[in-house]
Design a protein around this motif. Structure first.
Motif, short mmCIF file in Angstrom:
data_model
loop_
_atom_site.label_atom_id
_atom_site.label_comp_id
_atom_site.label_asym_id
_atom_site.label_seq_id
_atom_site.Cartn_x
_atom_site.Cartn_y
_atom_site.Cartn_z
N THR A 1 0.83 -1.34 -0.13
CA THR A 1 -0.12 -0.14 0.00
C THR A 1 0.73 1.35 -0.07
OG1 THR A 1 -0.15 -0.11 2.40
CG2 THR A 1 -1.93 -1.25 1.19
N LEU A 2 1.97 1.28 0.78
CA LEU A 2 2.94 2.35 0.60
C LEU A 2 3.40 2.57 -0.69
CD1 LEU A 2 4.39 4.46 2.19
CD2 LEU A 2 6.14 2.78 2.75
N ILE A 3 3.88 1.60 -1.50
CA ILE A 3 4.21 1.64 -2.80
C ILE A 3 3.29 2.37 -3.68
CG2 ILE A 3 5.18 0.51 -4.86
CD1 ILE A 3 6.67 -1.55 -2.85
N ILE A 4 2.00 1.70 -3.54
CA ILE A 4 0.91 2.31 -4.37
C ILE A 4 0.72 4.00 -4.12
CG2 ILE A 4 -1.29 2.23 -4.74
CD1 ILE A 4 -1.36 -0.89 -4.31
N GLU A 5 0.73 4.25 -2.69
CA GLU A 5 0.54 5.56 -2.33
C GLU A 5 1.58 6.48 -3.00
OE1 GLU A 5 0.23 5.49 2.03
OE2 GLU A 5 -1.71 4.65 1.75
N LEU A 6 2.85 6.08 -2.94
CA LEU A 6 3.90 6.70 -3.42
C LEU A 6 3.85 6.93 -4.89
CD1 LEU A 6 7.23 5.80 -1.38
CD2 LEU A 6 6.17 7.73 -1.21
N MET A 7 3.44 5.81 -5.72
CA MET A 7 3.27 6.03 -7.13
C MET A 7 1.91 6.97 -7.26
SD MET A 7 3.70 2.11 -8.39
CE MET A 7 2.94 2.11 -9.76
N ILE A 8 0.84 6.96 -6.59
CA ILE A 8 -0.02 7.90 -7.11
C ILE A 8 0.55 9.16 -6.62
CG2 ILE A 8 -2.29 8.59 -5.94
CD1 ILE A 8 -2.86 5.59 -5.49
N LEU A 9 1.03 9.39 -5.58
CA LEU A 9 1.64 11.00 -5.23
C LEU A 9 2.58 11.32 -6.29
CD1 LEU A 9 1.85 13.19 -3.20
CD2 LEU A 9 3.73 11.84 -2.07
N THR A 10 3.41 10.56 -6.90
CA THR A 10 4.41 10.83 -8.07
C THR A 10 3.65 11.27 -9.19
OG1 THR A 10 5.93 9.41 -6.91
CG2 THR A 10 6.33 10.17 -9.36
N ILE A 11 2.52 10.53 -9.59
CA ILE A 11 1.77 10.83 -10.76
C ILE A 11 1.03 12.22 -10.51
CG2 ILE A 11 -0.39 10.18 -12.19
CD1 ILE A 11 0.85 7.25 -11.49
N LEU A 12 0.44 12.61 -9.21
CA LEU A 12 -0.33 13.65 -9.14
C LEU A 12 0.71 15.02 -9.29
CD1 LEU A 12 -2.74 12.60 -6.01
CD2 LEU A 12 -3.22 13.32 -8.60
N LEU A 13 1.86 14.71 -8.70
CA LEU A 13 2.75 15.77 -8.72
C LEU A 13 3.19 15.99 -10.31
CD1 LEU A 13 5.26 14.91 -5.59
CD2 LEU A 13 3.59 16.93 -5.95
N VAL A 14 3.50 15.00 -10.94
CA VAL A 14 3.80 15.31 -12.30
C VAL A 14 2.57 15.94 -12.99
CG1 VAL A 14 4.23 13.90 -14.81
CG2 VAL A 14 5.33 13.41 -12.60
N ILE A 15 1.51 15.46 -12.83
CA ILE A 15 0.17 16.03 -13.54
C ILE A 15 0.15 17.60 -13.18
CG2 ILE A 15 -2.36 16.18 -13.41
CD1 ILE A 15 -2.43 12.99 -13.48
N ALA A 16 0.27 17.89 -11.73
CA ALA A 16 0.27 19.14 -11.22
C ALA A 16 1.18 20.02 -11.84
CB ALA A 16 0.43 19.31 -9.60
N ARG A 17 2.37 19.38 -12.22
CA ARG A 17 3.73 20.26 -12.88
C ARG A 17 3.12 20.48 -14.16
NH1 ARG A 17 7.53 24.08 -12.43
NH2 ARG A 17 9.27 23.34 -13.94
N VAL A 18 2.80 19.57 -15.10
CA VAL A 18 2.40 19.76 -16.43
C VAL A 18 1.30 20.86 -16.34
CG1 VAL A 18 1.15 18.55 -18.23
CG2 VAL A 18 3.17 17.54 -17.02
N LEU A 19 0.30 20.70 -15.61
CA LEU A 19 -0.73 21.91 -15.68
C LEU A 19 -0.23 23.16 -15.48
CD1 LEU A 19 -3.70 19.81 -13.97
CD2 LEU A 19 -3.43 20.51 -16.11
N TYR A 20 0.72 23.16 -14.34
CA TYR A 20 1.26 24.53 -13.90
C TYR A 20 2.11 24.97 -15.24
CZ TYR A 20 4.50 27.79 -12.10
OH TYR A 20 5.48 28.94 -11.83
N LEU A 21 2.76 24.26 -15.99
CA LEU A 21 3.48 24.67 -17.27
C LEU A 21 2.69 25.12 -18.39
CD1 LEU A 21 6.42 22.18 -17.18
CD2 LEU A 21 6.61 24.38 -16.62
#
Length: 92
Positions: A4-24
């Motif tokens: 579950t920790l690995i899945i949560e970290l993957m989801i967090l990473t994906i959300l951060l990448v999406i947030a960065r793309v939207l910001y750009l």
């Protein structure tokens, strides 16, 4: 590690990448900064390369429309063997 920790970290990473793309995307569509919108107070130094084969006439037509207040000094680069271009520049 727990699955579950690995899945949560993957989801967090994906959300951060999406947030960065939207910001750009936001920055690109709305302008990068307020500094880019301010007008330049000092003239821009301009270098003009003159060549043969009709290039001289094209460049002189472009340069003719440039404001001396915004683009000065103007430095011309001409080949030593290109006397025709030099004559065109000195007559304009």
């Amino acid at each position: 590690m727990d699955d579950t920790l690995i899945i949560e970290l993957m989801i967090l990473t994906i959300l951060l990448v999406i947030a960065r793309v939207l910001y750009l995307i936001h920055k690109i569509t709305n302008g990068f900064s307020k500094v880019a919108l301010t007008k330049k107070a000092t003239p821009a130094k301009t270098m003009i390369c003159i060549g043969s084969g009709g290039h001289t006439t094209e460049m002189l037509c472009i340069v003719e429309n440039l404001s001396f207040k915004k683009y000065s000094p103007r430095n011309y680069i001409i080949a030593k063997t290109d006397s025709t271009s030099l004559k065109k520049i000195t007559t304009n």
